[in-house]
Design a protein around this motif. Structure first.
Motif, PDB file in Angstrom:
ATOM      1  N   GLN A  69      -1.188  10.790  -5.128  1.00  0.00           N
ATOM      2  CA  GLN A  69      -2.339  11.426  -5.777  1.00  0.00           C
ATOM      3  C   GLN A  69      -2.020  11.931  -7.185  1.00  0.00           C
ATOM      4  O   GLN A  69      -2.873  12.569  -7.797  1.00  0.00           O
ATOM      5  N   ASN A 116       0.853  -1.198   0.000  1.00  0.00           N
ATOM      6  CA  ASN A 116       0.000   0.000   0.000  1.00  0.00           C
ATOM      7  C   ASN A 116       0.885   1.244   0.000  1.00  0.00           C
ATOM      8  O   ASN A 116       2.111   1.144   0.115  1.00  0.00           O
ATOM      9  N   TYR A 134      -8.873  17.779   3.506  1.00  0.00           N
ATOM     10  CA  TYR A 134      -9.251  16.919   4.615  1.00  0.00           C
ATOM     11  C   TYR A 134      -9.790  17.840   5.688  1.00  0.00           C
ATOM     12  O   TYR A 134      -9.287  18.971   5.808  1.00  0.00           O
ATOM     13  N   ALA A 164      -2.754  -1.524  -2.691  1.00  0.00           N
ATOM     14  CA  ALA A 164      -1.496  -1.755  -3.409  1.00  0.00           C
ATOM     15  C   ALA A 164      -0.714  -0.446  -3.403  1.00  0.00           C
ATOM     16  O   ALA A 164      -1.287   0.632  -3.238  1.00  0.00           O
ATOM     17  N   LEU A 195       5.882   4.629   1.632  1.00  0.00           N
ATOM     18  CA  LEU A 195       6.582   5.743   2.303  1.00  0.00           C
ATOM     19  C   LEU A 195       7.491   5.226   3.421  1.00  0.00           C
ATOM     20  O   LEU A 195       8.643   5.659   3.554  1.00  0.00           O
ATOM     21  N   TYR A 224      -4.390   2.577  -4.123  1.00  0.00           N
ATOM     22  CA  TYR A 224      -5.693   2.469  -3.465  1.00  0.00           C
ATOM     23  C   TYR A 224      -6.758   2.647  -4.545  1.00  0.00           C
ATOM     24  O   TYR A 224      -6.562   3.429  -5.479  1.00  0.00           O
ATOM     25  N   LEU A 252       1.085   3.757   2.236  1.00  0.00           N
ATOM     26  CA  LEU A 252       1.734   4.065   3.518  1.00  0.00           C
ATOM     27  C   LEU A 252       3.012   3.250   3.664  1.00  0.00           C
ATOM     28  O   LEU A 252       4.063   3.779   4.031  1.00  0.00           O
ATOM     29  N   TYR A 272      -2.766  14.349   3.478  1.00  0.00           N
ATOM     30  CA  TYR A 272      -3.391  13.191   4.105  1.00  0.00           C
ATOM     31  C   TYR A 272      -2.428  12.696   5.177  1.00  0.00           C
ATOM     32  O   TYR A 272      -1.208  12.725   4.997  1.00  0.00           O
ATOM     33  N   LYS A 332      -7.464   6.059  -6.232  1.00  0.00           N
ATOM     34  CA  LYS A 332      -6.377   6.882  -6.789  1.00  0.00           C
ATOM     35  C   LYS A 332      -6.462   6.884  -8.318  1.00  0.00           C
ATOM     36  O   LYS A 332      -7.168   6.070  -8.908  1.00  0.00           O
TER      37      LYS A 332
HETATM   38  C1  LIG Z   1      -3.683   7.615  -0.374  1.00  0.00           C
HETATM   39  C2  LIG Z   1      -2.511   8.369   0.149  1.00  0.00           C
HETATM   40  C3  LIG Z   1      -1.482   7.747   0.875  1.00  0.00           C
HETATM   41  C4  LIG Z   1      -1.576   6.348   1.389  1.00  0.00           C
HETATM   42  O1  LIG Z   1      -1.873   5.382   0.492  1.00  0.00           O
HETATM   43  P1  LIG Z   1      -2.548   4.003   0.962  1.00  0.00           P
HETATM   44  O2  LIG Z   1      -2.374   3.107  -0.203  1.00  0.00           O
HETATM   45  O3  LIG Z   1      -3.982   4.297   1.282  1.00  0.00           O
HETATM   46  O4  LIG Z   1      -1.809   3.517   2.171  1.00  0.00           O
HETATM   47  C5  LIG Z   1      -0.368   8.480   1.221  1.00  0.00           C
HETATM   48  N1  LIG Z   1      -0.283   9.779   0.908  1.00  0.00           N
HETATM   49  C6  LIG Z   1      -1.258  10.428   0.252  1.00  0.00           C
HETATM   50  C7  LIG Z   1      -1.075  11.875  -0.074  1.00  0.00           C
HETATM   51  C8  LIG Z   1      -2.409   9.757  -0.138  1.00  0.00           C
HETATM   52  O5  LIG Z   1      -3.370  10.416  -0.782  1.00  0.00           O
END
Ligand SMILES: *Cc1c(COP(=O)(O)O)cnc(C)c1O
Length: 365
Positions: A160, A59, A311, A194, A64, A183, A61, A86, A186
């Motif tokens: 994004q 995913n 958000y 993923a 990162l 996600y 997160l 986010y 996206k």
């Molecule tokens: C969606 C998103 C994430 C995290 O992605 P996931 O696949 O949901 O873990 C991280 N940073 C930003 C800016 C996002 O929009």
């Protein structure tokens, strides 16, 4: 006419046969983790993103977190993050044991303001994590120059903005190592969770390959404290079907944004998204700002138009981050943007009639 905030139907219905073929291929392969689909998708996405390496992970997160781990960022380190993003951007920094240090955005674009970064640097700063928010590329050349000047790493959060560019260069290819999310909602989405890391650095790519697979290169021999964060074969097969459509979907998003620009022009108190010179916007979200957000959102809901808020609470005001003791007012631009932003429907397949319906509803308030 009702306009949902998001509909997958126009994207997925024409691909139904190709998607089920991809499923069948994986089912019949008898190989479900780190196989041929992941290997092929990694090559195809690397070519699309104009980088040497893509490493598929579970995913965005995790992408990162693994990028920061590959850079050996951890306890005692500080990482520059946007004050409006986010929360995943901040969580990754916290999860590796480092401290997120927020920097305010340019209110016109909502993206990290390069001119504000220098004032936030300390002797502990190790990296900058710019986020291409809502699909618009950050001013990466300025951020990279600053990072070089101060000996910092850059990790782009490209969750994004797949396919966006600054001065012709793709987002996700500027930083030392970068993260993206697939996600479902996206711009390029799987049918579940993923993500991926993108980089031009052979060594960093190899470290992420090891980290995502229990810290192991050779089965049952573990070099580092790793994770189980692999992109699975089914999602990779889905992404391989969808990736070739992404440029078309991006053009559709940009066309819808242009229609919004025409249909929403000149409404008092409604600020439309602005694109910085040199940047492209792939419009993951179409975000307007208004001081009368609650009333407008209620009115649109009553008219059958879906909206969301991206958000409502900036990370520094979340309960999860109360230990940082950043009171209301400490990041006023992020707080103002959070109080006034409203995301209108935008999805490939939306027509000008949909846009006109949304615009008429906004004008009728
Ligand atoms: C969606 C998103 C994430 C995290 O992605 P996931 O696949 O949901 O873990 C991280 N940073 C930003 C800016 C996002 O929009």
């Amino acid at each position: 006419m009702e306009v949902p905030f998001l509909s997958f139907a126009p994207q997925h219905a024409p691909l139904r046969a190709a998607l089920t073929d991809a499923f069948t291929r994986v089912v019949d392969s008898y190989w479900y983790v780190l196989g041929e689909e992941v290997r092929q998708f990694e090559q195809e996405y690397a070519a699309f993103n104009q980088v040497a390496h893509t490493v598929g992970v579970a995913n965005g997160l995790d992408a990162l977190v693994l990028a920061l781990r590959a850079l050996a960022i951890g306890p005692g380190d500080e990482v520059i993050v946007p004050s409006n993003t986010y929360i995943a951007t901040w969580l990754a920094v916290t999860q590796v044991g480092a401290v997120p240090v927020p920097v305010e955005p340019d209110p016109a674009t909502s993206n990290l303001d390069p001119a504000r970064i220098a004032a936030a640097l300390t002797s502990r700063t190790r990296a900058i994590v710019p986020v291409h928010l809502y699909g618009q590329a950050c001013r990466m050349p300025e951020i990279m120059a600053l990072a070089t000047e101060h000996g910092l790493f850059v990790v782009e959060d490209n969750a994004q903005a797949q396919g966006a560019a600054f001065a012709g260069q793709r987002t996700g290819s500027f930083g030392h190592i970068n993260a993206t999310s697939f996600y479902p909602g996206k711009n390029l989405g799987a049918l579940g969770d993923a993500g991926a890391v993108t980089t031009n650095d052979d060594n960093l790519a190899q470290q992420v390959r090891v980290l995502r697979n229990y810290g192991s290169q050779q089965k049952y021999y573990n070099e580092v404290i790793g994770y189980n964060s692999r992109l699975d074969e089914l999602q990779a097969a889905v992404l391989r079907v969808k990736l070739p459509e992404l440029p078309t979907w991006t053009r559709q998003r940009q066309q819808i944004a242009a229609w919004y620009g025409q249909h929403l022009a000149g409404i008092a108190g409604l600020r439309l998204p602005a694109v910085a010179e040199g940047a492209t916007n792939v419009y993951h979200l179409y975000v307007v700002h208004t001081p009368h957000r609650a009333a407008l959102q209620q009115h649109l809901t009553a008219q059958g138009i879906g909206t969301l808020i991206h958000y409502p609470v900036p990370p520094h005001r979340q309960q999860a981050y109360q230990q940082l003791q950043l009171p209301a007012g400490s990041f006023p631009i992020a707080e103002e943007l959070a109080a006034t932003c409203l995301s209108l429907p935008i999805w490939p397949g939306m027509t000008e009639a949909h846009v006109a319906t949304v615009a008429a509803a906004i004008r009728s308030r």
